[in-house]
Every structure is written in structure tokens, then in C-alpha cells.
Design a protein around this motif. Sequence first.
Motif, short mmCIF file in Angstrom:
data_model
loop_
_atom_site.label_atom_id
_atom_site.label_comp_id
_atom_site.label_asym_id
_atom_site.label_seq_id
_atom_site.Cartn_x
_atom_site.Cartn_y
_atom_site.Cartn_z
N THR A 1 -97.88 -22.13 -5.43
CA THR A 1 -97.80 -21.10 -6.46
C THR A 1 -96.48 -21.10 -7.22
N LYS A 2 -95.54 -21.89 -6.79
CA LYS A 2 -94.19 -21.86 -7.36
C LYS A 2 -94.16 -22.11 -8.87
N ASN B 1 -96.72 -18.65 -13.40
CA ASN B 1 -95.92 -17.56 -13.96
C ASN B 1 -96.62 -16.25 -13.67
N ARG C 1 -95.52 -13.20 -13.24
CA ARG C 1 -94.52 -12.14 -13.37
C ARG C 1 -95.07 -10.88 -14.01
N TYR D 1 -97.10 -11.77 -1.69
CA TYR D 1 -98.42 -12.35 -1.45
C TYR D 1 -99.25 -11.44 -0.55
N TYR E 1 -101.01 -12.98 -5.65
CA TYR E 1 -99.56 -13.01 -5.61
C TYR E 1 -98.95 -12.55 -6.93
N LYS E 2 -97.69 -12.14 -6.82
CA LYS E 2 -96.93 -11.70 -7.99
C LYS E 2 -95.46 -11.96 -7.71
N PHE E 3 -94.74 -12.34 -8.75
CA PHE E 3 -93.31 -12.61 -8.63
C PHE E 3 -92.51 -11.52 -9.33
N SER F 1 -87.58 -17.10 -3.63
CA SER F 1 -88.04 -18.10 -4.59
C SER F 1 -88.05 -19.52 -4.02
N HIS G 1 -91.17 -13.23 -4.12
CA HIS G 1 -92.58 -13.57 -4.31
C HIS G 1 -93.41 -12.77 -3.31
N SER H 1 -96.27 -21.12 -0.93
CA SER H 1 -95.15 -21.00 -1.86
C SER H 1 -95.08 -22.21 -2.78
N ASP I 1 -86.37 -12.71 -7.91
CA ASP I 1 -86.38 -13.87 -7.03
C ASP I 1 -87.21 -13.62 -5.77
#
Length: 176
Positions: free
Chosen positions: A46-47, A50, A52, A76, A67-69, A15, A74, A43, A72
Motif C-alpha cells: 500500500t506504500k 495515495n 490521504r 489499517y 487503510y488511510k494515511f 511510513s 498508516h 505496508s 507519517d
Amino acid sequence: MEMIPLVKNILLLDSDGKRVAVKYFSEDWPTNQAKLAFEKSVSSKTKKTNARTEAEVTMFDNYIVVYKFVQDLHFYVTGGDNENELILAVVLQGFVDAVALLLRNNVDKTTALENLDLILLCLDELADGGNVLEVDPNVIAGKIASNGSDASAFNEQSIAQALATAREHFTRSILK
């Protein structure tokens, strides 16, 4: 002749944007410093999103980044600006789901670092030279499990058993 989709890189960052596991398939980033700068930039861009529940897509420095989180971590996948976002999203989802299977749905930085070997094998099963090899998470996890020893032992081994086995192997290697 149709173009074969190519992946430029697959990144797994924490994260804070720090590297957990990455694989580059392109010489677009020739040095380690260029790679680290790209990782930090993507990072930070995109931080604040959301991503998720489902994957997000963005254009970044003439690259398509999907990307997907999860917790904690991430995830890509980067492709060229002419790549199909849906194909990149399928690669990303295969990566996320395979990691979840390999980590027994305990997807967090600590568990990922403890099982870094499995994640690196997962990256190898996903793509080679930028060419997508496999996106089915069950197939990826199955190949990784069968490469180790017995696939059923991988699925049934508890954390305590894994620690006991690791201790035993470590003790044997020291006594040799």
C-alpha cells in the motif's frame, strides 16, 4: 441469522511499515513473526498509493484491508474476505478520528509514541475479540478521557501542564 462483522486486526504503522500500535483479534497469524511479516507485506503493497483524503480498499492474501494515511502514520483495518468493506471503512474512520481527537489533531509518529497509552486504549474501545464495540470517535475519546481523571481536565490541559504533571508524578515515584 445475519453475521456479525468481525475485524481481524487493527494496525497503526509508521511510513516505513514499522509497528506503532497493533491489535490482533484472530489466530490467522499465530506467531509474532507471522504478524510482523503481514505488517511488512501490507505496508509495502500500500506504500505507493495515495490514501490521504479518503480510505482505500484492497484485497490482500484473502483479506480485505481498508487503510488511510495521515502524516507519517498508516492506519489499517483488516477483515475476512466475506466482510463488508463499508463496515471496515467505518471502523477505520472511527479509529483515525478518535486518534486525531486524542492527539489534538497533531497526528504524527512522535506524538503517537508519546501518547501510546491513549492509542492502545482507543484500540480497546474500538473492538474486543474482533467484535466492533464503538466507532463514534467522540464517544471513544470521551471514554478514554473519563477513564483517566476528569474529562474536562483532559481537554483543557496544555502540553506544558502535562509535562509539569508528569514531572511531578515522576518525582513522587522516585522519592517513595
